[in-house]
Design a protein around this motif. Structure first.
Motif, PDB file in Angstrom:
ATOM      1  N   ASN A   1      11.045 -43.105 -39.800  1.00 20.95           N
ATOM      2  CA  ASN A   1      11.216 -42.149 -38.700  1.00 20.95           C
ATOM      3  C   ASN A   1      12.687 -41.856 -38.470  1.00 20.95           C
ATOM      4  O   ASN A   1      13.161 -41.860 -37.340  1.00 20.95           O
ATOM      5  CB  ASN A   1      10.548 -42.665 -37.434  1.00 20.95           C
ATOM      6  N   GLU A   2      13.407 -41.630 -39.562  1.00 24.38           N
ATOM      7  CA  GLU A   2      14.806 -41.200 -39.515  1.00 24.38           C
ATOM      8  C   GLU A   2      15.706 -42.219 -38.834  1.00 24.38           C
ATOM      9  O   GLU A   2      16.655 -41.868 -38.136  1.00 24.38           O
ATOM     10  CB  GLU A   2      14.934 -39.822 -38.839  1.00 24.38           C
ATOM     11  N   GLY A   3      15.380 -43.504 -39.011  1.00 22.62           N
ATOM     12  CA  GLY A   3      16.278 -44.544 -38.544  1.00 22.62           C
ATOM     13  C   GLY A   3      15.962 -45.120 -37.195  1.00 22.62           C
ATOM     14  O   GLY A   3      16.733 -45.936 -36.688  1.00 22.62           O
TER      15      GLY A   3
ATOM     16  N   ARG B   1      17.159 -32.676 -36.192  1.00 24.57           N
ATOM     17  CA  ARG B   1      18.008 -32.895 -35.016  1.00 24.57           C
ATOM     18  C   ARG B   1      18.147 -34.383 -34.718  1.00 24.57           C
ATOM     19  O   ARG B   1      18.583 -34.749 -33.625  1.00 24.57           O
ATOM     20  CB  ARG B   1      17.443 -32.159 -33.805  1.00 24.57           C
ATOM     21  N   LYS B   2      17.778 -35.211 -35.657  1.00 25.10           N
ATOM     22  CA  LYS B   2      17.925 -36.651 -35.501  1.00 25.10           C
ATOM     23  C   LYS B   2      18.985 -37.141 -36.479  1.00 25.10           C
ATOM     24  O   LYS B   2      19.059 -36.679 -37.616  1.00 25.10           O
ATOM     25  CB  LYS B   2      16.595 -37.350 -35.752  1.00 25.10           C
TER      26      LYS B   2
ATOM     27  N   LEU C   1      19.982 -41.418 -33.104  1.00 22.06           N
ATOM     28  CA  LEU C   1      20.198 -40.404 -32.081  1.00 22.06           C
ATOM     29  C   LEU C   1      19.183 -39.285 -32.259  1.00 22.06           C
ATOM     30  O   LEU C   1      18.956 -38.823 -33.376  1.00 22.06           O
ATOM     31  CB  LEU C   1      21.613 -39.816 -32.179  1.00 22.06           C
ATOM     32  N   ASP C   2      18.592 -38.876 -31.160  1.00 21.37           N
ATOM     33  CA  ASP C   2      17.607 -37.802 -31.199  1.00 21.37           C
ATOM     34  C   ASP C   2      18.013 -36.718 -30.214  1.00 21.37           C
ATOM     35  O   ASP C   2      18.032 -36.937 -29.013  1.00 21.37           O
ATOM     36  CB  ASP C   2      16.223 -38.352 -30.839  1.00 21.37           C
ATOM     37  N   PHE C   3      18.366 -35.560 -30.748  1.00 20.14           N
ATOM     38  CA  PHE C   3      18.785 -34.439 -29.912  1.00 20.14           C
ATOM     39  C   PHE C   3      17.678 -33.394 -29.790  1.00 20.14           C
ATOM     40  O   PHE C   3      17.935 -32.248 -29.429  1.00 20.14           O
ATOM     41  CB  PHE C   3      20.046 -33.796 -30.496  1.00 20.14           C
TER      42      PHE C   3
END
Length: 1446
Positions: free
Chosen positions: A735-737, A1185-1186, A1204-1206
């Motif tokens: 899940n993207e880190g 956006r992650k 980080l999740d923006f």
């Protein structure tokens, strides 16, 4: 007559104390933390003052009584001892103290103090009997009986010139505990050297004070405020002081720190504020309400004086004050003010404009750490005082002035138009002041009042302890009128409604809890006052002297020219109020609700028509609360939320509590903010619960690892990422880190490989024969057995080809004991490792000949192997020739291609071999299209690879760029040569291009824009050859190397400051390829065509990395802008709709992000403990956006990944109209738009990109295809110098002396009708221009009709270098793509641990860690758009094992 000022006596509480002063303005600057006495300001401009001292007793006369006393000068302080009748009048000009024991009716000079000695008066805030008079000598005075008598005490040094040299303990039992700030001077040969020191006394100076600390700027007891409640040690003292090691001469702000001690500095502790060694540059310390606040100057290079606030409410935990992302709030020195704050929250006014007299008001949460924007465009003056005052005694109500024309003031220096606004909910919302009934005819009309910045009285501007009574001088209309055109207004309901009480400006004061109100003319001389005893319904006039009695005093008079007039309203003869004369007054927030701050606040006050006096002489009005049900107005937007369409919407990422999102399970949620919070201090209960936490998906986390990260990579088109650590473990996140899982903990992994042709496959290589593979991006992993353990000779272990099941494995054979026949052996499998077959022994490299575009026999295998295949391969040297053998039918049919090679590689449809010629000791470059036949290229004179190291650079424009080294170690640089379209001839493109000792060149092509490249040249080649110091300058080409020019510098920096250099040589210079920590980093991204980021500087040459800033170009490098100070790493997300940067010079706790490509930046703090970020990662396509931050905590082992999740910034999908591009959220753009010519490479091409100011999610939105509008007429930029020609000083191509032109080509190979004799120019092959002036064509000849085809058409990407020796002995090694790229020694393990960029496909391998000791120098290599390594070693380097070069 004289100007008049009113002051209130008889228990009115002296209004000038810092505990409750006019503004409680803590304006923090570099020199002082001030609580400025309004007396000081007012007395400075009043020539002659009538100070009215109001007394409200009870006698039986019909009119007020008065008494007049004269003084030589206006008072610097007029102070009433709390709840007593004693008054102090300090004449600072004559240095005298006058004392009244009867509320100002009679006065007497303090005879115990010699005339002229009183320099400063200070009261004891916690003992109403004690006060101090400080002098300019060593002897000072103290009173213990409210000024009746004064006793001396001595201090060894003179008092310091600070606003409050004394600090007192708030404990009544320790009222004698006092700190005294003095100045100590030492004689030096050229004068005096002075510094501030602090003394302390435990007995009120009855005995000699003791030295507390030297080199201080302020000391204060932690227990020095009744509101600042905590359980800290009772003797805790804070001091802002300088390091003892930095006391020679003048002080550096970096040496200023906050110290604390509980034993009066017998021992001291450095308060690290939770940020460790970075807690330096302390400017000020203050205790405001229930908060202790420390101001630090941001010492980061390029911070331009930014300030940081740290706050504590318990002396134990300090936290940085965070301002919301959307506000772009930056605290600059002398540009913010901590204004009057309640016990619920801090209020800070910050200058956000270029002009310093317009601010924005922010209000904090209950612990002072998170701020929300309360009011924009607040009015302030140059001293930092703000038009903001809370109404005394009524919670949540405050009045402020805003600048209605702030933009005109900022842009055109227009005169300010001020409007008054009022809040009834502690700054959560603001409304105009309602004008008196019948005075306004339009909606924009309201009441406006003069405030703090235009003071005309002592004490609070508007209010007093009289419950609900507010007065002010102002006007009705669209904006505030001048003071002399204003009238006097009063409100009896805390500002809800207003009436005009007198035409003209007046001084005013309330007495006896509002039962008497006094006003006096403030525009002209007067001999009377007006007073009201019925809350302003009727007014009486009282003449206190005959006209002319106190005009200017006659010269013969001994009386002073400043009069203090005592008024006694006890003579009115009214009885004291009884219960029936009083009413309960509710402070109304609006006409529909009596609730303010969640409670019905009410006071007992006299009825308006009651003819009596309250008589509560020393009693403050008592407030009562009836709690209310919670309603919408009891809530405000939470931190990082802003109001939009009457709702609170997120403006930035939300912080996740550390106790949540810890399980790492899919679908895990946490309880996050609803977007609302109850207003701090609000007392409502029940009702609407708008602040109830909401369940949200986990979207952020910090994941620590026990060891360094040495390899990381995403699966392409996937959210799954793999990470390998130096402790031989591999971790996977799907899940993207955000969450991580260790794969096969029992194994020791040496490396992992992503399949180069199949995106969903990867291989995990252990230190044994076992390996693991996945065919579905890591969802499932399968074990398999290799024929041998991985090799330790530097060869890549696994090779891939388009047939995904076919692999080549290179492992160690017979290396377990003795090493007698230890060798690298290659085997291949056709079924993903279930079966293996021998390829070759004693190999250095084996690979499949076939590639995606090299469409040759898929069964062909190429191997470099030693001719003499016996003994231990580890001891082979140059005497054992390295042959290149080709084997078809999976190496069953072998053919020797070359007897001696240095290496080979392949790119696109070309196979490139570096052949070694031992008889001549030279190197030859061979190229093939079919893997069987090879041909060489031709080079300019003196630039053949047989005598120079070289690096072949990538090109996607039908030409080869080759860097030929012209100056060797230790300061190498050389010339870039460019080939013709078939690679047979190379011409000089530019000389003196920088190269490092590893063979890598400062050369990079921009991704997505063909023909644009950036290089760095050595500007001082002659000097650098002698001194070893290179001066680098940056150049760019927009025509594929035909011409090069400097980068156009921006005119101003990111702060709007004009760059100082104006010379022709001034340009932008950026750090390049040779300085990069990761060779795969790029300036640009394929997902956001034309956007380029780099770290550099504007000047004559390239500055050090730590002295550089971050720049961005949106048009392929034609124009640039500085987007932020300091060097940063960067990463593009969501096709450029978000860009994240992070400091690359030191540990940090936050990132900056932008959604408008650098126009505005917002801060997001991701941790409470700073980490040294080494890389930012996102999915390879830059469409997410992650992000992941990869780094480590200072002074600790291991590493950390921050997720980080923006995604929450916006959920609006970008609109795209592929049929009509440019009429949606995207725009059509051409890289030629910034040029005089609309054409680039002979054509005008339009690209599709998101509009800069549109905040939307690109995601997987299908974009319009790039559109070639038209081909252009050929122009000069479409041509370059032909072979053996170079540019002269005028930019013309001339023949190299002694050389001959290339012979004509009459082959007409492409079916042309004519052929042309060559000229000094050739057309850039990538250009599609048509017609025009064809300067590349000489005399025209008719083709003979035979069409020919060149067998030597080649292009490649190869990084190769080789040191030539006249004796035939190599001075180095050749560098091929995929080879080691690390500045540190012994880090060869990085050679193939991580994939190289798409244009660098290589062959050099790894030396595995399990037989090497080079782990300590193996650092993280990641894919990123990032900065480059030229940063000095950290202070913690020995602990962190960071190499200086990194």
């Amino acid at each position: 007559m004289t100007a008049v000022t009113l002051a209130r006596a008889a228990g009115a509480r002296e209004l000038l104390s810092c505990a409750r002063n006019i503004q409680r303005a803590l304006h923090i600057s570099s020199s002082t933390t001030s609580c400025m006495a309004p007396w000081h300001r007012t007395a400075a401009f009043i020539w002659s003052t009538l100070a009215f001292l109001l007394y409200f007793g009870y006698t039986s006369a019909a009119d007020p009584e008065h008494a007049i006393n004269y003084f030589n000068n206006a008072p610097t302080r007029l102070f009433f001892f709390d709840d007593t009748t004693s008054v102090i009048y300090h004449d600072a000009i004559f240095g005298d103290i006058h004392v009244s024991q009867d509320e100002g009716k009679t006065w007497k000079r303090a005879d115990d103090i010699p005339p002229g000695e009183a320099a400063m008066f200070m009261e004891h805030p916690f003992n109403n009997r004690v006060a101090f008079v400080l002098t300019n000598s060593y002897t000072h005075y103290r009173t213990d009986d409210r000024g009746k008598s004064w006793r001396t005490f001595n201090v060894p040094e003179l008092v310091a010139y600070v606003q409050k040299p004394l600090s007192f303990h708030s404990d009544p039992k320790k009222w004698q505990y006092t700190l005294f700030q003095a100045t100590k001077c030492d004689q030096i040969p050229w004068g005096e050297q002075c510094r501030d020191v602090t003394y302390y006394s435990k007995d009120g100076f009855a005995s000699s004070p003791q030295l507390l600390l030297e080199d201080v700027s302020r000391c204060q007891f932690a227990h020095s405020s009744k509101d600042f409640k905590h359980d800290a040690h009772e003797d805790l003292v804070y001091c802002v002081a300088y390091d003892s090691s930095a006391t020679a001469g003048s002080h550096n702000i970096a040496s200023s720190r906050l110290y604390s001690s509980t034993d009066f500095f017998a021992t001291k502790q450095n308060e690290d504020l939770g940020i460790g060694k970075n807690a330096k540059g302390v400017v000020a310390f203050a205790i405001v309400s229930k908060f202790a606040v420390v101001a630090l100057k941001d010492l980061t290079p390029g911070s331009e004086g930014d300030m940081l606030l740290y706050v504590t409410v318990n002396t134990k935990e300090w936290a940085k004050a965070h301002f919301p992302h959307a506000s772009q709030a930056r605290l600059r020195e002398n540009a913010y003010t901590i204004v009057e704050s309640t016990v619920h929250s801090l209020a800070v006014d910050v200058v956000l404009h270029d002009i310093t007299t317009v601010g924005t008001l922010f209000v904090s949460n209950s612990n002072g750490t998170y701020f929300v924007e309360s009011l924009m465009n607040t009015n302030r003056n140059m001293m930092g005082y703000v038009d903001y005052e809370t109404i005394y005694g009524v919670e949540g109500v405050g009045i402020s002035n805003v600048v209605a024309n702030a933009q005109d003031v900022e842009r055109q220096m227009a005169a300010k138009q001020l409007r008054s606004v009022i809040t009834f909910d502690d700054g959560s919302s603001w409304d105009s002041l309602v004008a008196p009934s019948g005075t306004c005819s339009s909606e924009s009309c309201s009441l406006h009042l003069h405030s703090v910045t235009d003071m005309h009285n002592y004490g609070p501007v508007f209010s007093s302890p009289a419950p609900g009574f507010v007065m002010g001088v102002g006007s009705v209309g669209k904006a505030l009128a001048p003071y002399d055109e204003s009238n006097t207004y009063m409100s009896k309901d805390a500002g809800l409604t207003w009436t005009m009480v007198r035409e003209g400006a007046s001084q005013y004061e309330f007495g006896d809890s509002g039962s008497v109100i006094v006003v006096v003319d403030d525009e002209q001389p007067t001999n009377s006052i007006m007073y009201s005893t019925d809350m302003g319904q009727t007014w009486n006039t009282y003449d206190f002297l005959l006209l002319g009695q106190v005009v200017r005093q006659s010269p013969q008079s001994n009386e002073g020219r400043n009069a203090a007039i005592y008024l006694d309203f006890a003579a009115l003869g009214r009885p004291q109020c009884g219960p029936n004369d009083k009413e309960s007054w509710y402070a109304r927030a609006n006409t529909k609700s009596e609730c303010i701050m969640g409670a019905k606040q009410w006071y007992t006050r006299r009825k308006a028509d009651a003819d009596c006096y309250m008589g509560e002489k020393f009693h403050d009005p008592e407030v009562h609360d009836d709690k209310c049900p919670c309603e919408e107005h009891d809530y405000e937007c939470d931190y990082n939320y802003v109001r939009s369409d009457d709702k609170c919407v997120p403006s930035g990422p939300e912080r996740i509590p550390s106790t949540q999102c810890t399980l790492g399970t899919p679908g895990e949620t946490y309880m996050g903010s609803s977007g609302y919070r109850k207003i701090p201090g609000n007392k409502c209960e029940g009702g609407s619960r708008m602040d109830e936490p909401m369940s949200k998906d986990c979207s952020g986390d910090c994941h620590p690892f026990a060891s360094d990260i040495v390899q990381s990579e995403f699966f392409k088109d996937s959210k799954t990422v793999l990470v390998r650590l130096a402790d031989f473990t591999i971790w996977q996140s799907s899940n993207e880190g955000y969450t991580w899982e260790q794969k096969f903990p029992e194994e020791r992994f040496l490396v992992f490989y992503m399949h180069t042709h199949t995106d969903d496959r990867a291989y995990l290589i252990t230190d044994s024969k076992r390996f693991y593979y996945t065919t579905d991006t890591g969802r499932y992993w399968h074990p398999s057995e290799a024929p041998s353990p991985p090799n330790t000779f530097g060869a890549q272990v696994v090779r891939f080809q388009p047939k995904s099941e076919y692999l080549i494995w290179i492992g160690n054979v017979d290396c377990q004991s003795g090493y007698q026949n230890c060798r690298a052996q290659a085997q291949y499998t056709w079924n993903n490792g279930r079966d293996w077959r021998l390829v070759e022994d004693y190999v250095v490299n084996c690979d499949w000949a076939r590639d995606e575009e090299l469409r040759i026999d898929s069964s062909q295998i190429l191997c470099e192997s030693y001719a003499d295949k016996q003994g231990s391969q580890a001891f082979f040297g140059k005497e054992n020739a390295l042959q290149l053998v080709s084997g078809t039918d999976y190496y069953a049919k072998k053919t020797k291609l070359f007897d001696h090679v240095v290496g080979f590689t392949k790119f696109s449809e070309f196979l490139i071999v570096a052949e070694y010629l031992p008889m001549r000791g030279t190197l030859n470059l061979q190229v093939s299209l079919d893997g069987r036949t090879f041909a060489s290229g031709n080079f300019p004179p003196g630039m053949h690879p047989d005598s120079h190291a070289y690096t072949v650079l990538e090109s996607s424009t039908k030409s080869i760029f080759l860097h030929m080294t012209m100056n060797e170690f230790p300061t190498p640089w050389g010339n870039i040569l460019k080939s013709n379209s078939n690679g047979t001839y190379f011409g000089l493109s530019i000389d003196n291009v920088n190269r490092n000792n590893g063979g890598f060149v400062d050369f990079e092509k921009l991704v997505g824009l063909d023909g644009i490249a950036i290089i760095n040249i050595v500007a001082n080649p002659a000097e650098a050859a002698l001194t070893g110091h290179k001066v680098l300058q940056t150049r760019i080409t927009h025509n594929d190397g035909g011409t090069w020019k400097p980068l156009l510098p921006p005119s101003v920096d990111s702060l709007g400051v004009k760059y100082p250099c104006t010379s022709v040589g001034c340009a932008l210079h950026v750090h390049g390829y040779t300085e990069r920590f990761d060779a795969r980093a790029t300036y640009s991204s394929p997902s956001i065509v034309g956007v380029v980021m780099a770290v550099g500087n504007v000047g004559e040459s390239l500055a050090a990395y730590t002295e550089s800033d971050t720049f961005l170009s949106r048009d392929g490098g034609f124009t640039w802008e500085e987007v932020h100070k300091d060097a940063h790493l960067w990463e593009f997300g969501d096709s450029g709709s978000i860009i994240v940067i992070v400091n690359d010079e030191e540990p940090t706790d936050h990132v900056l992000f932008t959604t408008d490509e650098g126009l505005t930046w917002r801060e997001f703090k991701f941790t409470t403990e700073k980490i040294r970020v080494r890389d930012i990662m996102t999915v390879p396509e830059d469409t997410s956006r992650k992000f992941m931050l990869l780094g480590r905590y200072p002074a600790t082992a291991g590493s950390v990944i921050v997720h980080l999740d923006f995604s929450s910034l916006t959920h609006r999908k970008c609109l795209v109209d592929a049929e009509n591009p440019g009429y949606d959220d995207f725009e059509l753009w051409s890289p030629s738009e910034e040029r005089d010519s609309l054409c680039l490479f002979g054509r005008q091409t339009l690209y599709h990109r998101r509009k800069r100011d549109v905040n939307c999610v690109v995601g997987d939105t299908p974009k319009a295809l790039d559109n070639i509008v038209q081909n252009c007429t050929c122009a000069l930029e479409d041509f370059e110098c032909e072979f053996n020609y170079v540019h002269n000083g005028e930019g013309q191509c001339v023949l190299v002396p002694g050389m001959t032109a290339r012979p004509p080509d009459d082959s007409c190979r492409n079916g042309e009708d004519y052929w042309y004799e060559p000229t000094a120019y050739r057309k850039v092959d990538y250009s599609s221009c048509e017609g025009g002036d064809r300067i590349d064509r000489g005399t025209q000849h008719l083709c003979p009709g035979i069409n020919g085809h060149s067998a030597i058409f080649w292009m490649m990407a190869l990084v190769a270098w080789w040191w030539y020796s006249k004796s035939g002995m190599a001075r180095g090694t050749i560098r091929l793509p995929g080879g080691d790229y690390s500045h540190g020694s012994g880090s060869g393990a990085m050679a193939t641990l991580a994939s190289v960029p798409w244009f660098l496909l290589g062959l050099a391998g790894i030396a595995f860690e399990y037989i090497a000791s080079s782990l300590e120098s193996v650092s993280m290599g990641y894919r990123a758009r990032r900065g480059y390594r030229d940063v000095p070693v950290d202070e913690d380097a020995q602990v962190l094992h960071f190499e200086d070069e990194e």
